[in-house]
Design a protein around this motif. Structure first.
Motif, mmCIF file in Angstrom:
data_model
loop_
_atom_site.group_PDB
_atom_site.id
_atom_site.type_symbol
_atom_site.label_atom_id
_atom_site.label_comp_id
_atom_site.label_asym_id
_atom_site.label_seq_id
_atom_site.Cartn_x
_atom_site.Cartn_y
_atom_site.Cartn_z
ATOM 1 N N THR A 186 0.835 -1.203 0.000
ATOM 2 C CA THR A 186 0.000 0.000 0.000
ATOM 3 C C THR A 186 0.872 1.257 0.000
ATOM 4 O OG1 THR A 186 -0.127 0.061 2.415
ATOM 5 C CG2 THR A 186 -1.800 -1.227 1.270
ATOM 6 N N LYS A 187 0.238 2.407 -0.100
ATOM 7 C CA LYS A 187 0.968 3.666 -0.284
ATOM 8 C C LYS A 187 1.902 4.017 0.863
ATOM 9 C CE LYS A 187 -2.744 6.584 1.600
ATOM 10 N NZ LYS A 187 -3.650 7.718 1.327
ATOM 11 N N HIS A 188 1.689 3.438 2.038
ATOM 12 C CA HIS A 188 2.527 3.755 3.194
ATOM 13 C C HIS A 188 3.727 2.828 3.331
ATOM 14 C CE1 HIS A 188 -0.550 6.489 4.522
ATOM 15 N NE2 HIS A 188 -1.436 5.522 4.663
ATOM 16 N N GLU A 189 3.823 1.795 2.503
ATOM 17 C CA GLU A 189 4.703 0.664 2.805
ATOM 18 C C GLU A 189 6.025 0.660 2.045
ATOM 19 O OE1 GLU A 189 4.504 -1.375 5.112
ATOM 20 O OE2 GLU A 189 2.435 -1.397 5.805
ATOM 21 N N TYR A 190 6.871 -0.288 2.487
ATOM 22 C CA TYR A 190 8.256 -0.378 2.033
ATOM 23 C C TYR A 190 8.378 -0.752 0.558
ATOM 24 C CZ TYR A 190 8.588 -0.723 7.105
ATOM 25 O OH TYR A 190 8.449 -0.483 8.443
ATOM 26 N N LEU A 191 7.494 -1.623 0.074
ATOM 27 C CA LEU A 191 7.654 -2.111 -1.283
ATOM 28 C C LEU A 191 7.420 -1.028 -2.330
ATOM 29 C CD1 LEU A 191 7.695 -4.806 0.254
ATOM 30 C CD2 LEU A 191 6.394 -5.805 -1.628
ATOM 31 N N ARG A 192 6.864 0.096 -1.930
ATOM 32 C CA ARG A 192 6.640 1.192 -2.869
ATOM 33 C C ARG A 192 7.939 1.880 -3.308
ATOM 34 N NH1 ARG A 192 1.640 3.422 -4.108
ATOM 35 N NH2 ARG A 192 0.060 1.781 -3.859
ATOM 36 N N VAL A 193 9.037 1.642 -2.591
ATOM 37 C CA VAL A 193 10.274 2.377 -2.900
ATOM 38 C C VAL A 193 11.418 1.458 -3.334
ATOM 39 C CG1 VAL A 193 9.653 4.233 -1.311
ATOM 40 C CG2 VAL A 193 11.082 2.348 -0.498
ATOM 41 N N ILE A 194 11.115 0.202 -3.638
ATOM 42 C CA ILE A 194 12.174 -0.751 -4.005
ATOM 43 C C ILE A 194 13.022 -0.222 -5.158
ATOM 44 C CG2 ILE A 194 12.630 -3.054 -4.897
ATOM 45 C CD1 ILE A 194 11.717 -3.063 -2.009
ATOM 46 N N ASP A 195 12.368 0.382 -6.151
ATOM 47 C CA ASP A 195 13.113 0.835 -7.331
ATOM 48 C C ASP A 195 14.023 2.023 -7.046
ATOM 49 O OD1 ASP A 195 11.037 2.567 -6.896
ATOM 50 O OD2 ASP A 195 10.452 2.751 -8.997
ATOM 51 N N ARG A 196 13.872 2.668 -5.882
ATOM 52 C CA ARG A 196 14.728 3.797 -5.526
ATOM 53 C C ARG A 196 16.005 3.339 -4.822
ATOM 54 N NH1 ARG A 196 10.707 8.177 -2.819
ATOM 55 N NH2 ARG A 196 12.721 9.240 -2.470
ATOM 56 N N PHE A 197 16.190 2.024 -4.687
ATOM 57 C CA PHE A 197 17.373 1.470 -4.035
ATOM 58 C C PHE A 197 18.222 0.656 -5.009
ATOM 59 C CE2 PHE A 197 15.108 2.815 -0.380
ATOM 60 C CZ PHE A 197 16.012 2.898 0.668
ATOM 61 N N GLY A 243 7.764 -8.657 -4.380
ATOM 62 C CA GLY A 243 6.302 -8.594 -4.334
ATOM 63 C C GLY A 243 5.742 -8.788 -2.942
ATOM 64 N N GLY A 244 4.465 -8.418 -2.816
ATOM 65 C CA GLY A 244 3.819 -8.423 -1.514
ATOM 66 C C GLY A 244 3.630 -9.787 -0.905
ATOM 67 N N ALA A 245 3.407 -10.821 -1.727
ATOM 68 C CA ALA A 245 3.170 -12.156 -1.174
ATOM 69 C C ALA A 245 4.415 -12.688 -0.469
ATOM 70 C CB ALA A 245 2.729 -13.109 -2.287
ATOM 71 N N TRP A 246 5.575 -12.606 -1.138
ATOM 72 C CA TRP A 246 6.809 -13.069 -0.515
ATOM 73 C C TRP A 246 7.139 -12.233 0.716
ATOM 74 C CZ3 TRP A 246 8.570 -17.608 -1.077
ATOM 75 C CH2 TRP A 246 8.526 -18.286 -2.298
ATOM 76 N N ALA A 247 6.943 -10.932 0.630
ATOM 77 C CA ALA A 247 7.230 -10.072 1.779
ATOM 78 C C ALA A 247 6.346 -10.433 2.965
ATOM 79 C CB ALA A 247 7.029 -8.606 1.397
ATOM 80 N N GLY A 248 5.061 -10.679 2.694
ATOM 81 C CA GLY A 248 4.145 -11.040 3.771
ATOM 82 C C GLY A 248 4.503 -12.365 4.408
ATOM 83 N N VAL A 249 4.819 -13.360 3.573
ATOM 84 C CA VAL A 249 5.189 -14.670 4.105
ATOM 85 C C VAL A 249 6.474 -14.575 4.915
ATOM 86 C CG1 VAL A 249 5.956 -16.991 3.448
ATOM 87 C CG2 VAL A 249 3.969 -15.956 2.321
ATOM 88 N N PHE A 280 13.530 -5.718 2.354
ATOM 89 C CA PHE A 280 12.659 -6.025 1.222
ATOM 90 C C PHE A 280 13.353 -5.776 -0.114
ATOM 91 C CE2 PHE A 280 10.007 -4.949 4.882
ATOM 92 C CZ PHE A 280 9.355 -6.162 5.018
ATOM 93 N N VAL A 281 14.315 -4.868 -0.122
ATOM 94 C CA VAL A 281 15.139 -4.686 -1.316
ATOM 95 C C VAL A 281 15.934 -5.963 -1.588
ATOM 96 C CG1 VAL A 281 17.105 -3.422 -2.282
ATOM 97 C CG2 VAL A 281 15.300 -2.183 -1.068
ATOM 98 N N TRP A 282 16.547 -6.524 -0.559
ATOM 99 C CA TRP A 282 17.341 -7.745 -0.728
ATOM 100 C C TRP A 282 16.458 -8.932 -1.098
ATOM 101 C CZ3 TRP A 282 20.175 -6.278 4.388
ATOM 102 C CH2 TRP A 282 21.186 -5.362 4.092
ATOM 103 N N LEU A 283 15.260 -9.025 -0.510
ATOM 104 C CA LEU A 283 14.340 -10.094 -0.916
ATOM 105 C C LEU A 283 14.034 -9.987 -2.403
ATOM 106 C CD1 LEU A 283 11.722 -10.270 1.994
ATOM 107 C CD2 LEU A 283 13.354 -12.033 1.339
ATOM 108 N N ASP A 284 13.803 -8.771 -2.853
ATOM 109 C CA ASP A 284 13.508 -8.553 -4.267
ATOM 110 C C ASP A 284 14.684 -8.989 -5.142
ATOM 111 O OD1 ASP A 284 11.650 -7.083 -6.301
ATOM 112 O OD2 ASP A 284 13.632 -6.211 -6.652
#
Length: 468
Positions: free
Chosen positions: A132-143, A190-196, A180-184
């Motif tokens: 969602t708009k508040h979360e970490y996965l929104r900025v993965i491409d900035r790292f 993605g959200g499913a892997w991050a959630g798990v 979450f950057v390293w997971l990516d």
């Protein structure tokens, strides 16, 4: 199973089991009733306050949630897990071999968290949560360039300059986002892997707490706490946020220090220090985990692990600082960002006690009853721990000190004013260490207390929507 011999004088002596009679039930029920009353008052006052001026910035105070009675695909599973733990949990905890108990408790916690999350369905309950708009996965491409992102991290914390971070990225040190950057980067984007990932790590904290309690207070009390840890009410929020991951990391730091202190393990001390250092770069509030860590040293009456622990812990801030991120420069900016948002509107006069009502829902009424026993035992336990000529603390006193340290950390976070609302989620690293207080409850009533714990989680998850 043969229990480990306690030749190490730093370990507390076992105590006889608590009486199974009814003598102590009434004060426990009163404590649980007062916890329920606190929640009811916080709901009533909070609803009226929010309706009058909207200052609380929460639709269903003291929780950050909205009223939404519903059922979902996880409902049958959650009811089944709860019924199984209530019916068989205490007996299995008493007789399973220790290692199998650890795995069983972890697996049960996983089933409990997943089933509660799946009440909302796979997408809404797990896969979408961290996107969602508040979360970490929104900025993965900035790292893409991690050193450059870390050097400029503080430039985007405060609202105003272009490209300020989303709320949760700005509200945490970069260790959280980097995870979450390293997971990516390893193909788990993605959200499913991050959630798990967050759920699995969060559930592992159950095993960590059991290991620590066994090392510090004995296997009997650890076994008695096991079903309550596996069926924790705050599992409602472990499956919905990265804070479950933070709680798991912090729990293993404490557990490994307990192992280092009781078994003289250099490796465990270093691993504990590394995890504590990393914990401090997951959340600005988690240096308070130093209080339970200090309690471990007080209980075991040793300073042997301190040097390797500190040496390892300092490598994390050193690495971040050399890369370009300074924690001490970022924190004042985080405070400014906090007061730019809902934190600047939410009244301290409500949330300083409303937070405690949210915490009561998160840890459950059985924990409230266990905390009554903890607080009753606190003076003698503290005197025994601080007096150098007294014998090592008993099992019950050791557990009391560990729980008390977590409670003090929670209260410090509360009084700081930097935790106004959302504490049912944010304080999970502290909640893990309050639940062992349930081991002090009489054996005879364990199933009833477990049922109360499960009931709180099921009601919350089915009556409100706990999204961010």
């Amino acid at each position: 199973m043969k229990t480990e011999e306690r030749s190490d004088s730093s370990r507390p002596a076992e105590e006889p089991a608590a009486p199974a009679g009814r003598a102590g039930h009434r004060p426990d029920l009163i404590a649980a009733g007062l916890g329920a009353l606190l929640v009811a008052v916080a709901c009533g006052v909070g609803w009226a306050w929010q309706r009058s001026n909207g200052e609380l910035q929460a639709q269903w105070p003291p929780l950050l949630a909205s009223w939404n009675p519903h059922m979902g695909p996880g409902t049958p599973a959650a009811l089944t897990v709860a019924a199984a733990v209530v019916a068989y949990g205490p007996a299995l905890a008493d007789r399973l071999p220790w290692r199998r108990l650890l795995l069983t408790a972890w697996a049960t916690a996983l089933a409990w968290i997943f089933s509660l999350a799946l009440i909302e369905g796979w997408y809404r309950g797990i896969a979408r949560r961290l996107t969602t708009k508040h979360e970490y996965l929104r900025v993965i491409d900035r790292f893409d360039d991690i050193p450059a992102a870390l050097r400029g991290f503080t430039d985007h914390i405060v609202v105003g300059p272009p490209g300020n971070w989303p709320a949760h990225v700005a509200g945490h040190p970069p260790g959280a986002t980097l995870t979450f950057v390293w997971l990516d980067r390893i193909g788990l984007g993605g959200g499913a892997w991050a959630g798990v990932f967050c759920i699995v790590l969060g559930a592992s904290g159950v095993a960590a707490v059991l290991i620590a309690v066994r090392a510090l207070a004995g296997e009997r009390l650890a076994r008695r706490a096991a079903p309550f840890l596996a069926l924790a009410p705050f599992a409602v929020w472990t499956g919905t946020s990265a804070d479950g991951y933070f709680a798991g990391v912090a729990a293993w730091s404490i557990a490994l220090l307990a192992v280092a202190a009781t078994r003289r393990s250099l490796l465990a001390a270093c691993a504990s220090g590394l995890l504590f250092g990393w914990t401090c770069y997951l959340s600005y509030g988690l240096p308070l985990i130093a209080l339970p860590l200090t309690a471990v040293l007080l209980i075991t009456r040793t300073t042997r692990p301190v040097l390797p622990f500190l040496t390892a812990a300092l490598t994390v801030p050193l690495a971040f600082t050399l890369t370009g991120f300074a924690w001490w420069e970022a924190y004042p900016l985080l405070v400014e960002r906090y007061y730019q948002g809902a934190g600047g509107v939410r009244p301290y006069a409500y949330w300083v006690w409303g937070n405690l009502a949210a915490a009561t829902l998160a840890v459950g009424l059985a924990t409230a009853a266990g905390l009554r026993r903890t607080l009753t035992a606190t003076p003698s336990a503290a005197l025994g721990a601080l007096h150098p000529r007294r014998p090592a603390p008993t099992a019950e006193a050791a557990l009391t000190l560990l729980v008390l340290a977590a409670l003090l950390a929670l209260l410090a976070a509360d009084l700081s004013g930097m935790s106004k609302a959302e504490t049912e989620r944010i304080w999970q690293p502290f909640y893990f260490w309050l639940l062992p207080a349930t081991a002090l409850l009489p054996v005879r009533g364990r199933r009833g207390w477990l049922g109360a714990q499960a009931g709180v989680a099921l009601l919350v998850n089915h009556l409100v929507w706990t999204g961010w």
